[in-house]
Write a protein that holds these residues in place. Sequence first.
Motif, PDB file in Angstrom:
ATOM      1  N   TYR A   1      -7.418  17.089 -13.258  1.00 45.95           N
ATOM      2  CA  TYR A   1      -7.284  15.732 -12.725  1.00 45.95           C
ATOM      3  C   TYR A   1      -6.368  15.688 -11.517  1.00 45.95           C
ATOM      4  CZ  TYR A   1      -2.999  15.400 -15.654  1.00 45.95           C
ATOM      5  OH  TYR A   1      -1.783  15.612 -16.256  1.00 45.95           O
ATOM      6  N   LYS A   2      -6.529  14.595 -10.770  1.00 48.63           N
ATOM      7  CA  LYS A   2      -5.633  14.230  -9.685  1.00 48.63           C
ATOM      8  C   LYS A   2      -5.051  12.867 -10.038  1.00 48.63           C
ATOM      9  CE  LYS A   2      -8.776  16.429  -6.375  1.00 48.63           C
ATOM     10  NZ  LYS A   2      -9.700  16.182  -5.234  1.00 48.63           N
ATOM     11  N   SER A   3      -3.746  12.758  -9.927  1.00 51.95           N
ATOM     12  CA  SER A   3      -3.123  11.469 -10.229  1.00 51.95           C
ATOM     13  C   SER A   3      -2.121  11.121  -9.141  1.00 51.95           C
ATOM     14  CB  SER A   3      -2.438  11.496 -11.600  1.00 51.95           C
ATOM     15  OG  SER A   3      -1.291  12.313 -11.573  1.00 51.95           O
ATOM     16  N   THR A   4      -2.052   9.835  -8.832  1.00 47.49           N
ATOM     17  CA  THR A   4      -1.130   9.323  -7.829  1.00 47.49           C
ATOM     18  C   THR A   4      -0.481   8.067  -8.368  1.00 47.49           C
ATOM     19  OG1 THR A   4      -2.540  10.135  -6.037  1.00 47.49           O
ATOM     20  CG2 THR A   4      -0.895   8.481  -5.465  1.00 47.49           C
ATOM     21  N   LEU A   5       0.823   7.999  -8.267  1.00 50.34           N
ATOM     22  CA  LEU A   5       1.510   6.756  -8.594  1.00 50.34           C
ATOM     23  C   LEU A   5       2.514   6.451  -7.499  1.00 50.34           C
ATOM     24  CD1 LEU A   5       4.643   7.330  -9.859  1.00 50.34           C
ATOM     25  CD2 LEU A   5       3.262   8.178 -11.750  1.00 50.34           C
ATOM     26  N   GLY A   6       2.710   5.174  -7.273  1.00 52.38           N
ATOM     27  CA  GLY A   6       3.647   4.768  -6.236  1.00 52.38           C
ATOM     28  C   GLY A   6       4.162   3.373  -6.512  1.00 52.38           C
ATOM     29  N   GLY A   7       5.341   3.090  -6.007  1.00 48.63           N
ATOM     30  CA  GLY A   7       5.905   1.778  -6.241  1.00 48.63           C
ATOM     31  C   GLY A   7       7.041   1.447  -5.295  1.00 48.63           C
ATOM     32  N   LEU A   8       7.307   0.157  -5.186  1.00 48.10           N
ATOM     33  CA  LEU A   8       8.420  -0.369  -4.404  1.00 48.10           C
ATOM     34  C   LEU A   8       9.245  -1.278  -5.301  1.00 48.10           C
ATOM     35  CD1 LEU A   8       6.546  -1.409  -1.127  1.00 48.10           C
ATOM     36  CD2 LEU A   8       8.064   0.558  -1.390  1.00 48.10           C
ATOM     37  N   ALA A   9      10.561  -1.173  -5.198  1.00 49.59           N
ATOM     38  CA  ALA A   9      11.458  -2.028  -5.971  1.00 49.59           C
ATOM     39  C   ALA A   9      12.510  -2.608  -5.032  1.00 49.59           C
ATOM     40  CB  ALA A   9      12.115  -1.237  -7.095  1.00 49.59           C
ATOM     41  N   TYR A  10      12.644  -3.910  -5.042  1.00 48.73           N
ATOM     42  CA  TYR A  10      13.621  -4.586  -4.189  1.00 48.73           C
ATOM     43  C   TYR A  10      14.702  -5.207  -5.065  1.00 48.73           C
ATOM     44  CZ  TYR A  10      15.603  -7.597  -0.564  1.00 48.73           C
ATOM     45  OH  TYR A  10      16.458  -8.204   0.314  1.00 48.73           O
ATOM     46  N   ASP A  11      15.930  -4.773  -4.850  1.00 47.78           N
ATOM     47  CA  ASP A  11      17.076  -5.287  -5.597  1.00 47.78           C
ATOM     48  C   ASP A  11      17.964  -6.071  -4.642  1.00 47.78           C
ATOM     49  OD1 ASP A  11      16.994  -3.717  -8.351  1.00 47.78           O
ATOM     50  OD2 ASP A  11      16.525  -2.265  -6.785  1.00 47.78           O
TER      51      ASP A  11
END
Length: 694
Positions: A278-288
């Motif tokens: 498999y190929k997996s990609t995860l990404g995210g942005l968090a603003y504090d």
Amino acid sequence: MVLKKHCFLFFVLFGFQKITAQKKESIHTDTLKAQKLSEVVISSLHINNNTLNTPASIGILSKKDLVQNNATDITTVINTIPGVFMQSSNFTTSRISIRGIGARTPYGTNKIRAFYGSIPLTSGNSETVIDDIDLENINQIEVIKGPLSSVYGAGLGGAILISPQISKEETAGVSSVFGSFGLLKNNLHYNLNQKNASLNISYHNLKMDGWRQNSAYNREGITIAGELFKQQNSKLTYFSNYTFLKAFIPSSINKETFDNNPKSAAATWLASKGFKEYKSTLGGLAYDFKINENTNNSTSVFINYKDSNEPRPFDILRQYTFAAGARTQFSGNFKINTIENKFIVGAEFFSDNYNGNTFENLYQQNNGNGSLAGNQLSESTQKRNFYNLFSQIRTMLSAKFEIQAGLNYNKTQFELKNYSLNATQNYSYDGIFSPQLSILYKPNEQQTVYFSASRGFSLPATEETLTSNGTINPEIKPENGYNFEIGGKFYFFNKSLYTELNAYRIQIKDLLVSKRVGDDQYVGINAGETLHQGIEITLNHTKQINSFFTLSSYFTASLGNYEFQNFEDNGNNYSGNKLTGVAANKINSGLSLNTKYRIYLSADYQFVDKVPMNDGNTAFSDSYSIINLKTGYQLEILPHLNSQFAFGINNVTNEKYASLILPNAVGIGNASPRYYYPGLPVNYYATISLNYLF
């Protein structure tokens, strides 16, 4: 008697142990000054950031804990946490249970939620995979045991929080691991930290030929994380991880093969050369950001994509999943008269779209060249989404006494399209309220006792909601249960000894039972209740022997009683039987000797009690003990350049054991059930690393 002998022996040999809810001092210390155990800081998303003030048992694995073995397999490290039992085979097949919850899952991990930063690693199908993230890219792991956190979804088993590695310095480095059975891991990383931004980028490649037939493994990935627009009152954090995996699957074997030829793969998996890719990609942005002196907000968005292909002897499974979601959390404090209060309130939304197809596997017609796709057998799509509303409050009635309370509300719904039946179904569960109440008493700054009561739930995997013909069974209900826990956390001897002791009782209703109706087809039924109760002990001790040596030691123990209650299946009454798939008792202990000259020696030990392999308790795996040894040396080559060399031996005594059990395996025809995934025999490794600090 056997368990008592093991406990006594390792109290004597290794002194006092480490709490896994406590951060260990570096075993590569530069000086041998008298050491104290530092209080560990936990995730900022909790109601407080100090484990001593947390009325719950939280296992903590620091950066040094995670790489204390060979930095390739998380199983050895995570099993040092009492109450947590991770079984794994060939890196690809693993199962994590917490206090016995999740032990009966045929494959994989469910009933536990996991997060990478603010990104959920648990799919909408309730499956959790944490193996894709390289250990050297993790700063810390927190394991919340039981449904004690309304903030993270009130899962029955608990939650696993993984903090990405974000360096505060500018560094570059390279490391390699060489080991038995063709083990090779290379890692490159670069960290940049500026006033208003930071960048952490890492690449790794992990390969292994495998010691069993059809067990070659190859994983590579790149991780990027950092912070942008850093200001006094706000920052934007970004995370991303890409993984490519191809791992051949030897599958499980029966008792006779396990005893006589554990290197063998299951015959059909060997003939079809079955694998997972498999190929997996995860990404995210968090603003504090800080709203005002008393209120803060943390808001994040994420995506998670996975494209997998799994040729199996009975078919070829191809799956595509795309998930997205958002989370916002307000936290702060306020006073009522002189009483100080802290609060968290927020919401989480999660949605994923799944498409799955199966095809004939014509490997028998492929002249020994492995799997070959034939006609399509089935196709289905699923849309799954839920939202959590959560709140928690901490009221400090006095300097010694406080109350914490929380509430989680979950609403889940999904849509299923079965193209073979030309049918579309929509279904949703009733909203679930999960309350939590804790009382904490702190007689002084170094000791805490607490009591907690909470309710948790576990949503069924989609497959468990289906009938044998692929339609939704509306009678399936989520498992739910109440958890009661009492415990204490104590520092002694000028904070050189840390002790934690807790006892718990969890009763789960509407137990989901997976009934096998085909080669890889299961249906679920709510069939009864289970009782989970036990005691967990954690100790951590450090002592300076003289001006040359410092000795650190740890000990953890889980003493459990997990059993079925009011459980009947296929006309068989299993009430009173031991819970399938988990060892009731587990011991871990370790010792490290650090010298003034940066040479260190370490040893760790694990004892795992026998495991019931079926609900009828007619078959058990043998108990086993594993000893691992490691020695290393740190060398400062230049003022800003240092290197580290290490050599280790795992499973020193060459113990034969099952590293993973397939619960309730069923033999086909006259064949014996294939319960066993054999663990690695004695194996060796060496590591070398170079790090430059700019």
